[in-house]
Design an enzyme around this catalytic site. Structure first.
Site, PDB file in Angstrom:
ATOM      1  N   SER A 153       4.711  -2.165  -7.147  1.00  0.00           N
ATOM      2  CA  SER A 153       5.497  -1.222  -6.338  1.00  0.00           C
ATOM      3  C   SER A 153       5.840  -1.778  -4.959  1.00  0.00           C
ATOM      4  O   SER A 153       6.876  -1.426  -4.390  1.00  0.00           O
ATOM      5  CB  SER A 153       4.747   0.104  -6.182  1.00  0.00           C
ATOM      6  OG  SER A 153       3.499  -0.099  -5.531  1.00  0.00           O
ATOM      7  N   HIS A 206       0.533   0.896   0.608  1.00  0.00           N
ATOM      8  CA  HIS A 206       1.904   0.402   0.652  1.00  0.00           C
ATOM      9  C   HIS A 206       2.319   0.064   2.086  1.00  0.00           C
ATOM     10  O   HIS A 206       1.747   0.593   3.041  1.00  0.00           O
ATOM     11  CB  HIS A 206       2.852   1.443   0.055  1.00  0.00           C
ATOM     12  CG  HIS A 206       2.549   1.735  -1.382  1.00  0.00           C
ATOM     13  ND1 HIS A 206       1.750   2.792  -1.756  1.00  0.00           N
ATOM     14  CD2 HIS A 206       2.924   1.107  -2.520  1.00  0.00           C
ATOM     15  CE1 HIS A 206       1.640   2.814  -3.080  1.00  0.00           C
ATOM     16  NE2 HIS A 206       2.345   1.801  -3.572  1.00  0.00           N
ATOM     17  N   ASP A 235       0.441   4.239   3.826  1.00  0.00           N
ATOM     18  CA  ASP A 235      -0.485   5.221   3.254  1.00  0.00           C
ATOM     19  C   ASP A 235      -1.855   4.616   2.959  1.00  0.00           C
ATOM     20  O   ASP A 235      -2.644   5.181   2.213  1.00  0.00           O
ATOM     21  CB  ASP A 235       0.102   5.806   1.963  1.00  0.00           C
ATOM     22  CG  ASP A 235       0.472   4.704   0.953  1.00  0.00           C
ATOM     23  OD1 ASP A 235       0.156   3.522   1.211  1.00  0.00           O
ATOM     24  OD2 ASP A 235       1.071   5.028  -0.085  1.00  0.00           O
TER      25      ASP A 235
END
Length: 238
Positions: free
Chosen positions: A18, A192, A189
């Site tokens: 991601s 990320h 967070d």
């Protein structure tokens, strides 16, 4: 009139989880690299959110195969999911030794597809800010499922695998913690990348990429060099 020959643009392929998938967002590290290489190279985002190296090596032949487009570089950026704690997140967890072997397999596959080792760049998982990530986990009804110390073990394994394979590596885990930097600056967070984290990665990755793309020509003439009386003579050269 003979059929015009298509322009084949070189590629840089960003292969990862991601953190790669989201890299084309505004001010993302992938978009920054693409901006630097406009008119020289296509930067191709092949980020797969949630993936680990076990799954990545399975899908890689469907992503990178022998083609006409020359590949200037490939970044391999996995580990943030592999390092998930087995008892808390068994679906994504990959044992550290297997993670290392998977990275080696990925290199073997890339070489088989015609990508030379000097064009491959590993990026280690980033550090984890546990307090912030625990809040994210609790919001989803689960306990803290990653630890920074464990992420560090996988980062070390990534560096060692790179050395074993003879490929380049950017040790993001170490660089982001250098000089006791507050990780909240770099992490959105806890896991990320924030805008500053994206900028940090783009700057450090460019150091590794710059020499690999230095000789790429500017594709198609600068507008001021186009002959306005005969643009075809400027634009249709082979």
């Amino acid at each position: 009139m003979s059929k015009l020959k298509s322009i084949i643009w070189p590629q840089i392929i960003l292969f990862g989880d991601s953190i790669t998938q989201f890299s084309f967002q505004a001010n993302g590290w992938g978009s920054e690299i693409a901006h630097k290489l406009a008119r020289k190279c296509d930067v191709v985002n092949r980020g797969l959110s949630g993936y680990n190296t076990r799954w990545a090596k399975i899908v890689l032949p469907r992503i990178v195969s022998t083609s006409e487009a020359p590949i200037a570089a490939v970044t391999v950026f996995f580990g943030a999911n592999d390092c998930a704690l087995q008892d808390k997140n068994p679906q994504q967890h990959v044992p550290c030794q297997e993670y290392s072997e998977n990275l080696k397999d990925i290199v073997t596959q890339l070489v088989s597809a015609g990508v030379s080792k000097d064009k491959i760049i590993f990026i280690t998982p980033p550090p984890l800010q546990e307090a912030a990530w625990e809040k994210e986990c609790l919001l989803k009804g689960s306990a803290l499922n990653r630890l920074n110390s464990v992420a560090g073990q996988y980062a070390q394994a990534c560096v060692q695998a790179a050395g074993h394979c003879g490929v380049d590596v950017l040790d993001l885990w170490t660089l982001m913690q250098r000089d006791g930097q507050d990780l909240s600056v770099y992490l959105l967070d806890g896991l990320h990348l924030s805008e500053k984290g994206n900028q940090f990665l783009a700057e450090h990755l460019w150091v590794h990429l710059e020499s690999r793309v230095a000789d790429l020509p500017f594709i198609l003439p600068y507008w001021g060099d186009v002959d306005p009386k005969s643009p075809e003579s400027s634009l249709l050269w082979d």
